[in-house]
Design a protein around this motif. Structure first.
Motif, mmCIF file in Angstrom:
data_model
loop_
_atom_site.group_PDB
_atom_site.id
_atom_site.type_symbol
_atom_site.label_atom_id
_atom_site.label_comp_id
_atom_site.label_asym_id
_atom_site.label_seq_id
_atom_site.Cartn_x
_atom_site.Cartn_y
_atom_site.Cartn_z
ATOM 1 N N GLY A 905 0.812 -1.214 0.000
ATOM 2 C CA GLY A 905 0.000 0.000 0.000
ATOM 3 C C GLY A 905 0.841 1.256 0.000
ATOM 4 N N HIS A 906 1.872 1.311 0.835
ATOM 5 C CA HIS A 906 2.746 2.494 0.889
ATOM 6 C C HIS A 906 3.552 2.629 -0.392
ATOM 7 N N VAL A 907 3.964 1.488 -0.966
ATOM 8 C CA VAL A 907 4.689 1.566 -2.238
ATOM 9 C C VAL A 907 3.796 2.182 -3.304
ATOM 10 N N ALA A 908 2.536 1.743 -3.365
ATOM 11 C CA ALA A 908 1.616 2.317 -4.345
ATOM 12 C C ALA A 908 1.403 3.803 -4.102
ATOM 13 N N ALA A 909 1.287 4.202 -2.817
ATOM 14 C CA ALA A 909 1.046 5.611 -2.500
ATOM 15 C C ALA A 909 2.231 6.490 -2.860
ATOM 16 N N ARG A 910 3.460 5.975 -2.742
ATOM 17 C CA ARG A 910 4.668 6.776 -2.968
ATOM 18 C C ARG A 910 5.263 6.593 -4.358
ATOM 19 N N ALA A 911 4.803 5.591 -5.069
ATOM 20 C CA ALA A 911 5.425 5.279 -6.364
ATOM 21 C C ALA A 911 5.205 6.415 -7.351
ATOM 22 N N PRO A 912 6.126 6.619 -8.252
ATOM 23 C CA PRO A 912 5.922 7.616 -9.322
ATOM 24 C C PRO A 912 4.662 7.290 -10.108
ATOM 25 N N ARG A 913 3.799 8.311 -10.325
ATOM 26 C CA ARG A 913 2.507 8.067 -10.939
ATOM 27 C C ARG A 913 2.623 7.537 -12.368
ATOM 28 N N GLU A 914 3.671 7.903 -13.058
ATOM 29 C CA GLU A 914 3.812 7.434 -14.431
ATOM 30 C C GLU A 914 4.174 5.957 -14.512
ATOM 31 N N LEU A 915 4.665 5.389 -13.391
ATOM 32 C CA LEU A 915 5.014 3.976 -13.378
ATOM 33 C C LEU A 915 3.985 3.114 -12.669
ATOM 34 N N LEU A 916 3.061 3.762 -11.929
ATOM 35 C CA LEU A 916 2.174 3.004 -11.054
ATOM 36 C C LEU A 916 1.143 2.169 -11.825
ATOM 37 N N LEU A 917 0.456 2.765 -12.816
ATOM 38 C CA LEU A 917 -0.667 2.086 -13.453
ATOM 39 C C LEU A 917 -0.244 0.786 -14.135
ATOM 40 N N ALA A 918 0.964 0.743 -14.610
ATOM 41 C CA ALA A 918 1.432 -0.469 -15.284
ATOM 42 C C ALA A 918 1.685 -1.606 -14.313
ATOM 43 N N ARG A 919 1.872 -1.258 -13.015
ATOM 44 C CA ARG A 919 2.259 -2.302 -12.065
ATOM 45 C C ARG A 919 1.183 -2.565 -10.990
ATOM 46 N N VAL A 920 0.147 -1.730 -10.954
ATOM 47 C CA VAL A 920 -0.776 -1.836 -9.843
ATOM 48 C C VAL A 920 -1.583 -3.133 -9.886
ATOM 49 N N GLU A 921 -1.977 -3.573 -11.075
ATOM 50 C CA GLU A 921 -2.740 -4.818 -11.161
ATOM 51 C C GLU A 921 -1.837 -6.028 -11.003
ATOM 52 N N SER A 922 -0.765 -6.043 -11.780
ATOM 53 C CA SER A 922 0.065 -7.263 -11.863
ATOM 54 C C SER A 922 0.964 -7.443 -10.654
ATOM 55 N N ASP A 923 1.509 -6.365 -10.123
ATOM 56 C CA ASP A 923 2.497 -6.493 -9.049
ATOM 57 C C ASP A 923 1.944 -6.177 -7.667
ATOM 58 N N ILE A 924 1.077 -5.191 -7.583
ATOM 59 C CA ILE A 924 0.648 -4.719 -6.259
ATOM 60 C C ILE A 924 -0.600 -5.441 -5.790
ATOM 61 N N PHE A 925 -1.741 -5.285 -6.523
ATOM 62 C CA PHE A 925 -2.969 -5.928 -6.074
ATOM 63 C C PHE A 925 -2.852 -7.456 -6.102
ATOM 64 N N ARG A 926 -2.143 -7.978 -7.085
ATOM 65 C CA ARG A 926 -1.990 -9.434 -7.151
ATOM 66 C C ARG A 926 -1.260 -9.972 -5.934
ATOM 67 N N ASN A 927 -0.151 -9.341 -5.580
ATOM 68 C CA ASN A 927 0.606 -9.811 -4.418
ATOM 69 C C ASN A 927 -0.132 -9.534 -3.105
ATOM 70 N N MET A 928 -0.878 -8.435 -3.065
ATOM 71 C CA MET A 928 -1.688 -8.175 -1.868
ATOM 72 C C MET A 928 -2.727 -9.270 -1.687
ATOM 73 N N SER A 929 -3.382 -9.642 -2.784
ATOM 74 C CA SER A 929 -4.380 -10.707 -2.722
ATOM 75 C C SER A 929 -3.747 -12.028 -2.338
ATOM 76 N N GLN A 930 -2.560 -12.266 -2.884
ATOM 77 C CA GLN A 930 -1.873 -13.514 -2.562
ATOM 78 C C GLN A 930 -1.505 -13.575 -1.086
ATOM 79 N N CYS A 931 -1.077 -12.451 -0.554
ATOM 80 C CA CYS A 931 -0.713 -12.430 0.877
ATOM 81 C C CYS A 931 -1.944 -12.579 1.766
ATOM 82 N N PHE A 932 -3.079 -12.022 1.309
ATOM 83 C CA PHE A 932 -4.265 -12.063 2.168
ATOM 84 C C PHE A 932 -4.966 -13.420 2.127
ATOM 85 N N SER A 933 -5.034 -14.024 0.930
ATOM 86 C CA SER A 933 -5.801 -15.254 0.772
ATOM 87 C C SER A 933 -5.034 -16.434 1.342
ATOM 88 N N THR A 934 -5.775 -17.295 2.011
ATOM 89 C CA THR A 934 -5.218 -18.526 2.549
ATOM 90 C C THR A 934 -6.060 -19.684 2.036
#
Length: 1792
Positions: A905-934
């Motif tokens: 979450g903090h990485v997404a909030a601080r990341a450069p906006r021009e680089l964020l959209l390309a990585r938010v689905e594949s790298d951020i939300f995906r890994n967040m979901s992976q960490c949350f789901s058991t």
């Protein structure tokens, strides 16, 4: 008997210079009798030869003895008395010698010689009471007395005061000594001392005579007189005559020894007199004392004590006598058997020894420098032998202490060999007393003197006795010191003094004894030993210098002691060591470290309990002393600079010294600045292989981290930043300029805040900015990497301070973000993930912040490192069957997941906006979901960990916000949006429905809010499910102290976000439909929340809706019908929000009709003004407001929406909230009236059901219908309706009142009804008189029914808001009639039948208003004023209590006055017609009506409005016509009104001046009553008018007024005193600059009363006196007095009466000495005042006048009268008066 001139001249030859002393004395004694025969036999006859008397007067009497002079003076006085009684004038001068011894003879001829016949006159012909002898003059060395005798004149010329007056003055004061009041006694003594200061010899003689003549005077009173004598002697010892001194010595000696028993105060006072005399006349005193100190006879106790005290007060005078005194005393020592006598002998020996030592120490100034110590040695030794060997063994503790006190100074006078011989016995004997006495300070003091004596002779006995001495002294020093015990503290000081002597004599043995004591574990022993060590370090520095290593080595065990007392003592020892160079020795570093350790103690470790064994005060605690010591050593001991620098730097980094950072930094800053001054361009820290010093990176990390909590530890943030600023060159050479500007800004920010006001988030941001700027300035990758390494290394040190560790994580992120080495970044990130303590919430947050800050520069590396960690085996758990830590590891895994999700979450909030959209689905939300789901066996398991859920919600929020803020966020398709919303919905549903224990709901709703704004749009069912879950999760929760508001705000944001997607009437309707069940909920808090949300949604809709075409707002009626009844909800908040909803809906309708968004409709805007009325809980007000809302709604409601609105309102009639149901009824009726004509057509039907509806129910709609029916009937038959309603039983019931109020709907009808009611109210008599009992003194007044009923009805009609126009039309008639109705019903009773009803309704609580006649009239008057638009009048009367005053007989007049004042201020334009109505009342048959109307008209004149309306002349004429009214109250009110012109129309006073003054003076002379209120009103009125009338008009009446008001100055009534005195001041003010002599006489006559009445017990009188005196000042033509009056007598300034009176009398006597007689006679008059304060002030005035009188004016004082008056005042029952009388008697010293 007749004789020739030669015969009596022959007799006078007896007085010649050749006469022998006895003959001369006898002749002088009979001189007066002889000269009585030299005058004519009858009064009025003249002397045959006037010059024959002059030879007698030309004789100069010379004497060598004082007795001779006294007899001569007596004779001369008889001459003057006889001459005065016969009417002759003479001048007699007597010259004598002032001191004993021969005198030269000198004769002064005053006339020619001659003879004449003379005749004898018997003593009965004289009148001593008519004689006055005044004034005295002293010239040269002899006494001259000038006596000027005269008769036939009012003021006597100056003459000398006789000695008899002084004696009488003393006698009066001495008699007053026996007063029972201590303050009076004290003042009498003060007066005696003051007289004695002027006449010391007379004072001593008077005291001596008084004591001699009053043998039975009680001891306490004799004591006071003796103390006066002591004071006089001490002040004038150099002026006293030897013979007088001899008399005083004999008196004091007699008083002291009169009784053998001890009466300490009395005998001590006598002894003090002798001691005081002995300061100069030591020989005489010693002669007297030695006469009572005879060999073989045991002297009086106080004889010995006096000798002892004399030896101290006059060392040089007594010491030469000591040899003989000691020789006489020694045999007495053996004869003294009583302990008290032995004690005084010991005291004497002690004082004698001390005096001798002082004498010997100052032989240069001594009268006999040949005196030697040996002269006293034998006697002192003999005395010592008795004291030590005999008396010291006594069982009496007091005697033993006296002995030991004496032995100390005596030992210093003993011969060396004797001292050496006695020491083996003396020292153990003294030491043994420690065991016998609890208070040992005297023992220790004496022991110290003995040790000093022994050391001075080099005694060897000390070596032998040293062990026992050390043991005994050490035991004393170890006694615990009580903070409140001065004796114990003094004892320890004396013991330490003994140790100093021993340290100088035997330092080795002392240390050998002390240092092993430091190894003991006993706290008291160790503390005492440390105190001694510290003392000898300071007091015997030279002897201890070579012992420094031994002392340092002995401190090892004390350094380990945990006792607070020991720690404090150790710190004090180290402080002493620092000043004497100990810390420079090997082992000194341990001392420094110890100080720092104590500085690091936490504040809570300081003891809190106060007791005998605890710390005294927190400020004296170990930490406070250590901090103070470290700073003082650093700043004041120059030699410690090289010791402390850079050694103190070593304590910055270790965690155990964290508490000492603030004092450390302060000391280091000071030391560094001193070194900078010495070498400005050199590095402060020279490492030189010193590995213990911290590196620049370590210091930077440490100081920056602790600065994040700036106020902890006494402000360590500022201290750390200052140290960083000083060390900038050592940190990095490039930082100097940058830090020179950045650090002061940070410090300034801290100075502008406190710990409570400082925002930690803002402060941390500033520090991070400071760090980032520093890294940018350095721009050295190696330096930055080294700093990051040091930060990571120190990270574990902050496990105990989570806030600082959190900040350090952020610092690491900022440092890594500035590093250019990717390897270093990834390595440190990996280490941070591996070493983090995931169980700690703050650490998880800090770690996430670190990754976020780092990602701003290294996004790919950060994400890669996180993904590597996610893929690692950190989530894998052992599946072994013996894994007993399974549960624990599950929890740990959940915490790790929480941290990782938060990191994303903090990485997404601080990341450069021009680089964020390309990585938010594949790298951020995906890994967040992976960490949350058991998943277990492929099945998803819901986590129960709250922290993990919160972290996911927070991270979703941050990521969603970041997407929205990007440039392409609005078009970005978040494919995981439905999944995330569903997850958040599940979180909300899983929360307990009955409370808000966690912030989960709020976090999830915020996440959904941000997600809702992203694409794609939610499906309808998903949206409905989300809204339903959120509403159930928030709305149903019971109100809690905190937490609900935040959740409700989150819910509002979510609903607004969803509404934004569909900004149409249909979208709005969907939202309202979701809220409808909550809007109609039976629970108030649910309704309030639902209405609040609805209002917010409608406001948002109104603000953001865009109408592209004129389309209808088809559901307006439905929505209005839902919200408008809520305007009467039971909850005030709900009512407010309902109005807001209606307001918004109407503007939405206007928007759909084509109006612009900024258009403001006047009708709709009225809704805002109705909001405040909805706060009132009164249902009537609420429903009236609802009616207004319905009117506004009806005006703006489209016709096609009326039916839907009515249908919806009809549904609301069954609302469970009765208020809302009634509000719906009100609104229905209003709408029908405003918009439909059906109601008028169905009037017959309403009339037919009126009564049945009223009987069936009290519903609001029924009442509304009834009111409407009555209105229709009254419009056609108003007279019949009014008559029938007036016939209703009193008091009116609620139905009747309602029907009356219905008649006020239409102004025309209301005017007719009010006119009828006025006729009914005024057409009958207001009351009838009847007697309840045949024998009653006055008849009772009983109200008549018809006027009473009309009054009540008028109130009901006028209280209806709609009656306003009608009230305005009849306003003057209504006001005048009701005012007169009020006046004539004051005190009027109800008929008996109504009284019973009134009591019954009052007891049942049903009566809403009182039926009492006057109260009902006042209520009606209030209602008329309110309806007439005079709300300000009603409020002013309410604030001033005017309404209540109107109802009472005592306050009615004042109430009318206040009403008139309010009307003049707020209803001025209506006054002409009202005055016209009131003018006719001057001929009213009712006196109360004339009084009320006069009071009203009189008050109007105080307003300028009367003049502006040109009503002054008519009003003035009307009042003057009432001046002859038979009623005194009317006449008084007329005067008040005439005086009010000065306030309202001051410019018109001059034109009517003669007329006004005539009226006022007539008021002064009104009647013969000394307390006439008319006269009082006249004085008050004149005070107002005087400044405004013509001077010529005033001059003609000035004297008459002044004379007329003078008797009121002393009136018993405060009001008369105040008014007359204030008027007197205005008279002075009016004639300033033009005061005629005749008026000035009145000013002078009033001066003394004004001064005395400044002390009047009534403050208004005192204030009036202040004003009057300020005004009198200029007329006295004395600038000094005028300035004094202006300075001291200001109203807002406190007055020191004594000081003011003193300076006033001083100037009076200086500028107006002729006034003395008048002022004194006036002052004497007030000696008999009935007021205690003024009786006390009168003698003060007298005393100050006498004090400042000039010599030539003193004969104006009648001393006999004055003394008699003061003597009488000394018997006053009030102590304060007696005190002032005694004080004044003391001031009569002026005549002495």
């Amino acid at each position: 008997m007749r004789c020739a001139g030669a015969d009596w001249r022959a007799r006078l030859s007896l007085f010649g210079p050749d006469a022998t002393v006895p003959v001369g004395a006898r002749a002088a004694g009979t001189l007066g009798h002889l000269l009585e025969g030299c005058f004519p036999g009858r009064k009025g006859k003249h002397l045959a030869d006037a010059t024959s008397f002059k030879p007698v007067l030309s004789i100069c009497f010379l004497s060598a003895w004082d007795s001779w002079k006294l007899l001569v003076f007596v004779a001369v006085r008889r001459i003057s008395l006889v001459a005065e009684s016969r009417g002759y004038y003479s001048s007699l001068w007597i010259s004598g010698v002032g001191s004993p011894g021969p005198a030269a003879t000198k004769a002064v001829a005053l006339g020619s010689q001659g003879g004449c016949p003379c005749s004898a006159q018997t003593a009965s012909d004289t009148r001593p009471d008519a004689h006055r002898v005044k004034g005295d003059a002293v010239a040269g060395g002899g006494l001259k007395r000038a006596v000027h005798v005269h008769t036939g004149r009012e003021e006597a010329t100056a003459t000398a005061m006789s000695e008899s007056y002084v004696k009488r003055l003393f006698t009066i004061l001495l008699d007053a000594v026996t007063d029972k009041d201590p303050q009076v006694q004290e003042q009498v003594c003060g007066a005696l001392c003051a007289l004695g200061d002027s006449q010391p010899e007379e004072a001593l003689r008077a005291c001596e005579e008084h004591l001699r003549l009053h043998e039975k005077l009680a001891h306490p009173h004799r004591t006071m007189i003796l103390r006066v004598m002591e004071t006089v002697v001490n002040s004038h010892i150099g002026e006293l005559d030897k013979d007088l001194v001899r008399t005083s010595i004999l008196l004091a000696s007699s008083e002291m020894t009169k009784v053998k028993e001890l009466v300490c105060d009395w005998q001590q006072a006598a002894s003090n007199v002798l001691v005081a005399v002995g300061k100069r006349f030591i020989s005489s005193v010693m002669e007297e004392m030695l006469s009572k100190f005879q060999p073989g006879v045991l002297p009086h106790h106080f004889v010995v004590q006096t000798l002892a005290n004399l030896s101290v007060s006059n060392v040089f005078g007594v010491v030469p006598f000591l040899t003989s005194i000691l020789s006489t005393m020694l045999p007495m020592l053996s004869a003294a058997k009583h302990d008290s006598m032995r004690v005084v002998f010991c005291c004497a020996l002690q004082r004698f020894s001390e005096s001798t030592l002082e004498y010997l120490a100052d032989l240069e100034r001594a009268p006999d420098p040949t005196v030697r110590k040996d002269a006293f040695a034998t006697d002192i030794f003999n005395a010592y032998d008795i004291l030590f060997h005999h008396w010291l063994q006594s069982r009496e503790a007091k005697l033993r202490l006296a002995v030991v006190e004496a032995l100390g100074p005596m030992s210093r006078l003993l011969p060396s060999e004797k001292l050496e011989e006695q020491l083996p016995k003396l020292l153990p004997g003294v030491l043994g007393l420690y065991k016998k006495h609890a208070e040992t300070v005297h023992v220790s003091k004496s022991l110290g003197q003995i040790l000093e004596a022994a050391a001075s002779v080099g005694s060897r006995t000390l070596d032998v006795q040293l062990d026992s001495l050390l043991a005994a002294l050490h035991a004393q020093i170890c006694v615990p010191v009580e903070s409140s015990s001065a004796l114990v503290v003094s004892n320890q000081k004396e013991v330490l003094r003994c140790f100093t002597v021993l340290a100088c004599c035997s330092p080795d043995r002392l240390l050998a004894f002390l240092l092993p004591k430091l190894d003991t574990s006993n706290e008291r022993t160790r503390v005492g030993t440390l105190q001694v060590v510290r003392h000898v370090i300071n007091s015997a520095a030279a002897q201890m210098e070579v012992k420094q290593p031994f002392i340092l080595s002995s401190m090892k065990l004390p350094l380990l002691d945990t006792s607070s007392k020991v720690k404090r003592a150790v710190v004090q020892v180290i402080s002493a060591m620092a000043h004497h160079g100990y810390l420079e020795q090997p082992g000194g570093e341990a001392m420094i470290e110890y100080i720092v350790q104590q500085c690091a103690l936490p504040p809570e470790a300081e003891p809190q309990k106060l007791g005998s064994d605890s710390e005294a005060l927190a400020a004296d605690g170990v930490r406070a002393i250590s901090v103070s010591t470290l700073y003082l050593v650093s700043t004041t001991v120059d030699r410690m600079g090289d010791v402390l620098w850079p050694h103190l730097l070593e304590f910055l980094i270790p965690v155990r010294f964290t508490g000492a950072l603030t004092p450390l930094c302060r000391s280091l800053v000071h030391l560094a600045q001193k070194r900078q001054e010495a070498g400005a361009h050199t590095l402060l820290i020279q490492y030189d292989g010193n590995a213990t010093l911290p590196s620049p990176y370590a210091m930077t990390t440490r100081l920056l981290a602790v600065s994040s909590s700036p106020y902890v530890g006494d402000g360590r943030g500022a201290a750390s930043l200052r140290l960083l600023g000083v060390l900038h060159r050592d940190i990095h050479p490039m930082l100097g300029q940058r830090w020179a500007t950045a650090i002061p800004l940070l410090l300034e920010h801290l100075d502008g805040h406190t710990e409570e006001t400082l925002s930690r988030k803002e402060w941390e941001e500033k520090l991070l900015t400071f760090l980032q700027d520093t890294l940018a300035v350095v721009s050295d990758n190696a330096w930055i990497c080294q700093l990051s390494l040091e930060m990571c290394r120190q990270l574990p040190s902050y496990d105990g301070t989570p806030l600082e560790k959190n900040f350090l994580y952020k610092c690491i992120g900022a440092t890594l973000g500035a590093a250019s080495s990717k390897e270093v970044v990834r390595k440190h990130l990996q280490e941070l993930l591996g070493a983090a303590r995931f169980q700690e919430e703050s650490e998880r947050e800090g770690l996430a912040c670190c990754f976020g800050i780092c990602a701003s520069s290294h996004l790919d590396d950060t994400l890669a490192q996180l993904e590597d960690f996610v893929k690692s085996d950190v989530f894998r758990k052992s599946a072994g069957i013996f894994n007993i830590f399974k549960d624990r590891s599950e929890k740990e895994v959940e915490k790790v997941k929480s941290a990782l999700i938060l990191c994303y979450g903090h990485v997404a909030a601080r990341a450069p906006r021009e680089l964020l959209l390309a990585r938010v689905e594949s790298d951020i939300f995906r890994n967040m979901s992976q960490c949350f789901s058991t998943k277990v066996l492929g099945i998803k398991v819901e986590t129960k960990d709250l922290a993990l859920r919160l972290c996911l919600a927070q991270s979703v929020c941050m990521a969603s916000q970041a997407i929205r803020s990007s440039s392409h966020g609005s078009s970005f398709q978040l494919l995981r949006k439905p999944e995330l919303v569903a997850q958040m919905t599940e979180f909300i549903k899983a929360e307990p429905p009955d409370s808000l224990r966690t912030p989960m709901r709020k976090k999830a709703m915020l996440a959904c809010t941000y997600l809702a704004s992203l694409e794609p749009e939610l499906e309808g069912q998903a949206q409905a499910d989300l809204i339903h879950s959120c509403l159930h999760g928030v709305m149903a929760v019971l109100p809690e102290p905190e937490g609900v508001d935040g959740h409700q705000e989150a819910l509002k944001d979510l609903l607004t976000s969803l509404l934004q997607r569909n900004m149409t009437p249909q979208g709005l309707q969907v939202m309202v439909e979701h809220l409808r069940p909550w809007i109609k909920s039976p629970r108030g808090h649910e309704r309030a929340r639902a209405l609040g949300l609805s209002a917010c949604l409608l406001q948002y809709f109104l603000k953001h809706v865009h109408v592209s075409a004129l389309v209808p707002f088809h559901n307006l009626g439905l929505l209005l019908g839902l919200f408008s009844p809520r305007c009467a909800d039971l909850w005030p908040a709900t009512r407010q929000e309902a109005v807001s909803c209606v307001y918004s809906l109407l503007y939405v309708q206007l928007g759909y009709e084509g109006f612009s968004r900024d258009y403001r409709d006047d009708v709709v805007e009225q809704l805002l003004t109705l909001k405040d009325s909805l706060l009132h809980p009164d249902p009537a007000i609420l429903f009236h407001t609802c009616h207004s809302i319905a009117q506004i709604t009806g005006k703006r409601l489209p016709p096609d929406q009326l039916i839907s609105l009515l249908l919806t309102l009809f549904e609301s009639l069954g609302d469970p909230d009765k208020n809302c149901s009634r509000a719906a009824t009100v609104m229905i009726n209003c709408l029908l009236k405003e918009r439909g004509n059906v109601l008028l057509e169905k009037v017959p039907e309403i009339v037919s059901v009126l009564r049945s509806k009223l009987q069936e129910t009290r519903g609001e709609h029924v009442l509304q219908a009834a009111q409407h029916s009555v209105y229709v009937l009254a419009a056609r038959h108003h007279a019949a309706v009014v008559s029938s309603l007036l016939g209703s039983p009193l008091p009116f019931d609620s139905h009747t009142c309602t029907l009356w109020r219905a008649l006020a709907v239409e102004p025309g009808l209301t005017t007719q009804v009010l006119g009828l009611l006025l006729e009914k109210m005024s057409g009958d008599v207001p009351f009838k008189e009847s007697r309840a009992f045949l024998l009653s003194s006055a008849p009772d007044r009983v109200a008549t029914l018809l006027p009473l009923a009309a009054t009540c009805a008028l109130y009901e009609v006028a209280s209806t808001p709609a009656s306003g126009p009608a009230v305005l039309e009849l306003y003057p008639q209504l006001f005048a009639a009701l005012l007169l109705r009020v006046s004539c019903t004051v005190g009027v009773q109800l008929p008996r039948n109504l009284q019973a009803k009134e009591r019954k309704s009052a007891s049942s609580g049903l009566a809403s208003r009182s039926l009492e006649p006057c109260s009902s009239a006042v209520d009606a008057l209030q209602a008329v004023l309110l309806r007439g638009g005079n709300d300000d009048v009603v409020q002013r009367m309410e604030l001033e209590g005017g309404w209540q005053l109107l109802r009472t007989s005592a306050g009615h007049e004042e109430g009318v006055t206040r009403l008139a004042s309010a009307m003049a201020k707020f209803a001025g334009p209506r006054l002409p017609l009202m005055m016209k109505a009131l003018f006719a009342t001057h001929s009213s048959v009712y006196e109360v009506q004339r009084v009320s109307s006069t009071a009203f008209l009189a008050e109007l004149l105080s307003s300028n409005m009367v003049n502006d309306l040109m009503l002054l002349e008519s009003l003035l004429d009307n009042l003057l016509a009432r001046q002859k009214d038979v009623c005194a109250r009317v006449r008084r009110l007329v005067l008040r009104g005439l005086a009010n012109i000065a306030l309202g129309s001051p410019d018109k006073v001059r034109a009517h001046g003669p007329q006004l003054l005539t009226a006022m003076i007539g008021g002064l002379d009104d009647g013969d009553d000394p307390h006439s209120l008319v006269a009082l009103e006249a004085m008050v009125g004149l005070a107002r008018l005087l400044d405004l009338v013509e001077a010529w008009d005033l001059r003609s009446v000035l004297l008459h007024v002044a004379v007329r008001i003078r008797p009121f100055f002393d009136s018993e009534k405060m009001e008369f005193r105040s008014a007359s005195i204030r008027l007197f001041g205005h008279l002075n003010k009016a004639c300033q600059g033009g005061c005629e002599d005749v008026f000035l006489e009145q000013v002078v006559g009033g001066l003394a009363p004004l001064l005395l009445h400044l002390q009047d017990p009534q403050p208004p009188v005192a204030a009036a006196c202040r004003f009057a005196l300020r005004m009198c000042g200029p007329n006295l033509e004395c600038e000094e007095l005028a300035a004094i009056f202006q300075k001291h007598l200001q109203e807002d300034r406190g007055l020191h009466f004594g000081e003011f009176l003193n300076i006033t009398c001083k100037h009076l006597m200086h500028h107006f000495p002729d006034l003395l007689g008048r002022l004194l006679s006036t002052s004497l008059f007030y000696f008999k005042s009935s007021w205690e304060d003024i009786r006390a002030a009168a003698p003060m005035l007298t005393g100050f006048l006498v004090l400042h009188v000039e010599a030539e004016r003193r004969p104006q004082v009648d001393l006999e009268q004055l003394l008699a008056a003061l003597q009488l005042l000394l018997q006053d029952p009030a102590p304060a008066v007696r005190v002032k009388a005694a004080e004044t008697l003391g001031r009569l010293v002026k005549f002495a």
